[in-house]
Design an enzyme around this catalytic site. Structure first.
Site, PDB file in Angstrom:
ATOM      1  N   LYS A 147       2.253  -3.703   6.770  1.00 43.99           N
ATOM      2  CA  LYS A 147       2.634  -3.770   5.346  1.00 43.99           C
ATOM      3  C   LYS A 147       4.141  -3.542   5.188  1.00 43.99           C
ATOM      4  O   LYS A 147       4.812  -4.235   4.426  1.00 43.99           O
ATOM      5  CB  LYS A 147       1.866  -2.703   4.546  1.00 43.99           C
ATOM      6  CG  LYS A 147       0.374  -2.972   4.423  1.00 43.99           C
ATOM      7  CD  LYS A 147       0.067  -4.107   3.457  1.00 43.99           C
ATOM      8  CE  LYS A 147      -1.404  -4.377   3.317  1.00 43.99           C
ATOM      9  NZ  LYS A 147      -1.716  -5.625   2.617  1.00 43.99           N
TER      10      LYS A 147
ATOM     11  N   TYR B  25      -1.627  -0.742  10.918  1.00 50.39           N
ATOM     12  CA  TYR B  25      -1.927  -1.403   9.642  1.00 50.39           C
ATOM     13  C   TYR B  25      -0.776  -1.175   8.657  1.00 50.39           C
ATOM     14  O   TYR B  25      -0.242  -2.110   8.058  1.00 50.39           O
ATOM     15  CB  TYR B  25      -3.246  -0.863   9.070  1.00 50.39           C
ATOM     16  CG  TYR B  25      -3.370  -1.016   7.580  1.00 50.39           C
ATOM     17  CD1 TYR B  25      -3.552  -2.265   6.999  1.00 50.39           C
ATOM     18  CD2 TYR B  25      -3.281   0.102   6.734  1.00 50.39           C
ATOM     19  CE1 TYR B  25      -3.637  -2.400   5.616  1.00 50.39           C
ATOM     20  CE2 TYR B  25      -3.366  -0.021   5.365  1.00 50.39           C
ATOM     21  CZ  TYR B  25      -3.541  -1.271   4.803  1.00 50.39           C
ATOM     22  OH  TYR B  25      -3.612  -1.407   3.446  1.00 50.39           O
TER      23      TYR B  25
ATOM     24  N   SER C 231       0.840  -1.209   0.000  1.00 48.16           N
ATOM     25  CA  SER C 231       0.000   0.000   0.000  1.00 48.16           C
ATOM     26  C   SER C 231       0.869   1.250   0.000  1.00 48.16           C
ATOM     27  O   SER C 231       1.985   1.253   0.541  1.00 48.16           O
ATOM     28  CB  SER C 231      -0.862  -0.020   1.264  1.00 48.16           C
ATOM     29  OG  SER C 231      -1.413   1.244   1.499  1.00 48.16           O
TER      30      SER C 231
HETATM   31  C1  UD1 Z   1      -6.936   5.292   3.757  1.00 52.50           C
HETATM   32  C2  UD1 Z   1      -6.015   4.870   4.861  1.00 52.50           C
HETATM   33  C3  UD1 Z   1      -4.805   4.191   4.235  1.00 52.50           C
HETATM   34  C4  UD1 Z   1      -5.246   3.017   3.368  1.00 52.50           C
HETATM   35  C5  UD1 Z   1      -6.222   3.551   2.309  1.00 52.50           C
HETATM   36  C6  UD1 Z   1      -6.775   2.454   1.408  1.00 52.50           C
HETATM   37  C7  UD1 Z   1      -6.411   6.439   6.731  1.00 52.50           C
HETATM   38  C8  UD1 Z   1      -5.835   7.572   7.484  1.00 52.50           C
HETATM   39  N1  UD1 Z   1      -5.648   6.020   5.670  1.00 52.50           N
HETATM   40  O1  UD1 Z   1      -6.209   6.182   2.935  1.00 52.50           O
HETATM   41  O2  UD1 Z   1      -3.931   3.741   5.237  1.00 52.50           O
HETATM   42  O3  UD1 Z   1      -4.134   2.442   2.745  1.00 52.50           O
HETATM   43  O4  UD1 Z   1      -7.315   4.184   2.960  1.00 52.50           O
HETATM   44  O5  UD1 Z   1      -7.698   1.672   2.049  1.00 52.50           O
HETATM   45  O6  UD1 Z   1      -7.443   5.902   7.055  1.00 52.50           O
HETATM   46  N2  UD1 Z   1     -12.512  11.430   3.023  1.00 52.50           N
HETATM   47  C9  UD1 Z   1     -13.534  12.315   3.331  1.00 52.50           C
HETATM   48  N3  UD1 Z   1     -14.674  11.804   3.871  1.00 52.50           N
HETATM   49  C10 UD1 Z   1     -14.853  10.464   4.120  1.00 52.50           C
HETATM   50  C11 UD1 Z   1     -13.800   9.573   3.795  1.00 52.50           C
HETATM   51  C12 UD1 Z   1     -12.637  10.094   3.257  1.00 52.50           C
HETATM   52  O7  UD1 Z   1     -13.416  13.502   3.107  1.00 52.50           O
HETATM   53  O8  UD1 Z   1     -15.911  10.076   4.646  1.00 52.50           O
HETATM   54  C13 UD1 Z   1     -11.276  11.965   2.412  1.00 52.50           C
HETATM   55  C14 UD1 Z   1     -10.026  11.707   3.236  1.00 52.50           C
HETATM   56  O9  UD1 Z   1      -9.831  12.742   4.162  1.00 52.50           O
HETATM   57  C15 UD1 Z   1      -8.960  11.667   2.133  1.00 52.50           C
HETATM   58  C16 UD1 Z   1      -9.711  11.086   0.927  1.00 52.50           C
HETATM   59  O10 UD1 Z   1     -11.088  11.301   1.193  1.00 52.50           O
HETATM   60  O11 UD1 Z   1      -8.521  12.946   1.818  1.00 52.50           O
HETATM   61  C17 UD1 Z   1      -9.479   9.595   0.727  1.00 52.50           C
HETATM   62  O12 UD1 Z   1      -9.768   8.908   1.940  1.00 52.50           O
HETATM   63  P1  UD1 Z   1      -9.753   7.318   2.052  1.00 52.50           P
HETATM   64  O13 UD1 Z   1     -10.611   6.744   1.000  1.00 52.50           O
HETATM   65  O14 UD1 Z   1     -10.054   6.960   3.460  1.00 52.50           O
HETATM   66  O15 UD1 Z   1      -8.261   6.920   1.673  1.00 52.50           O
HETATM   67  P2  UD1 Z   1      -6.859   7.438   2.291  1.00 52.50           P
HETATM   68  O16 UD1 Z   1      -7.051   8.463   3.335  1.00 52.50           O
HETATM   69  O17 UD1 Z   1      -5.993   7.816   1.161  1.00 52.50           O
END
Ligand code: UD1
Length: 349
Positions: free
Chosen positions: A152, A148, A124
């Protein structure tokens, strides 16, 4: 080739299996169905028109896994089984280290015992230092911020040391950025069993009214519109990367890592807008606070995978959003049918 796919019934695993079968390979799936169900395997078979053998096995169950190795012979292993929630890993690191790390060690022990020298590992982008300069290259500093992510990273280190000690072993580490979308048939995709943490699954639950409006985690980052930037990659493109990695692994010994992303960063607000336009639907959302542990910007440099693996992602953000929503509609339909089935109850006298 004959390939063992661990976690082959999951969201990414099932797409990898479809690509493997379409390329004419044979496969065997092991999955403990903790975050998936056997219906994914039925769908893999109906989409490809090919038979798939599988076993309900947890990779930490060495005896059960050994039965698989004893019964079948494999040219390579594509290893996707493992736990993947950041939040859960903070609450229960023991389970994460056990399942991810110990599970991998047991798998590799059996690979060595049964003469299998090639593995493709599902890593990842979370292994990169949170302050890495984007686009992130594979040579960037590694430092993960969650248990997590550290499982990895520990597995990556394990493979590097293993390959140093056993020069005939080949390990390809695939660092996924943000996989989204679903199979273009609309028949198979992500099916979160609990409240989704990731952006697109939650967004779709909000659109379909299953959950409250999406909360955008922060609009005060130093980005074009203040929301976080990520590298979204279509899960089919990601799956195709595994096939390229498999061919590479057959010809190269040692340990090598590759980024699998689109190479382009989009903001959360851009994703929301693209989803709404692509599917002609409103996305209900609010702006909320930053999520603890989130980074502002993350996107990949994919030059290495393009040049060495000959891999190229093909689907754009609009296609990712359309494929995801097509699958979501299908899932809602399936769940509605399931809810209507009346199961006979036992009569009490
Ligand atoms: C998350 C995990 C990461 C994992 C990846 C894939 C965290 C901090 N990181 O990454 O370790 O490898 O998923 O499964 O959890 N967002 C919103 N609202 C939401 C959900 C997300 O605004 O309800 C935003 C987040 O702040 C971020 C983006 O969307 O900026 C992507 O979020 P997400 O899909 O959770 O992925 P990652 O944060 O990149």
């Amino acid at each position: 080739m004959r390939v063992l796919v661990t976690g082959g019934a999951g969201y990414i695993g099932s797409m990898v299996c479809i690509e493997l079968l379409n390329e004419g390979h044979e496969l065997f799936i092991v999955d403990n169905f903790s975050n998936s169900d056997a219906s994914a395997i039925t769908k893999i078979m109906s989409i490809t028109g090919k038979m798939v053998q599988y076993a309900n096995v947890d990779i930490t169950d060495r005896n059960a896994l050994e039965v698989v190795f004893r019964t079948y012979s494999f040219d390579s292993v594509i290893h996707l089984a493992g736990k993947k929630s950041v939040t859960e890993s903070i609450e229960n690191p023991l389970q994460y280290y056990y399942d991810n790390l110990i599970g991998t060690v047991m798998l590799v022990q059996l690979m060595q015992q049964y003469g299998v020298h090639s593995i493709i590992f599902s890593s990842s982008a979370t292994v990169y230092h949170p302050e890495s300069i984007c686009p992130i290259q594979e040579i960037a500093e590694l430092k993960s911020s969650s248990p997590y992510g550290r499982t990895k990273l520990a597995i990556e280190n394990f493979f590097r040391e293993l390959c140093d000690a056993h020069p005939t072993f080949s390990a390809v580490l695939l660092r996924y950025f943000n996989p989204i979308g679903a199979h273009s048939s609309g028949e198979i995709g992500e099916k979160p069993l609990e409240v989704p943490n990731n952006l697109l699954p939650y967004l779709m639950d909000a659109v379909s009214g299953k959950r409250p409006p999406l909360e955008v985690f922060g609009n005060d980052y130093d980005t074009i519109d203040g929301s976080g930037i990520r590298d979204f990659i279509h899960v089919e493109d990601l799956a195709k990367g595994h096939i390229k990695a498999l061919y590479y692994s057959m010809e190269h010994m040692g340990c090598e890592s590759f980024n699998l992303g689109s190479g382009t960063g989009y903001s959360v607000l851009q994703l929301i807008e693209t989803f709404a336009t692509a599917n002609k639907i409103e996305v209900p959302y609010n702006i909320g606070n930053r999520r603890p542990g989130d980074i502002a910007i993350s996107f990949a440099d994919i030059t290495k995978a393009q040049q060495i693996l000959g891999w190229q992602p093909l689907k754009n953000l609009t296609e990712m959003c359309q494929d995801a929503w097509r699958w979501q509609l299908k899932l809602l339909q399936e769940q509605r049918v399931e809810a209507q089935i009346v199961y006979p109850t036992k009569k009490t006298v």
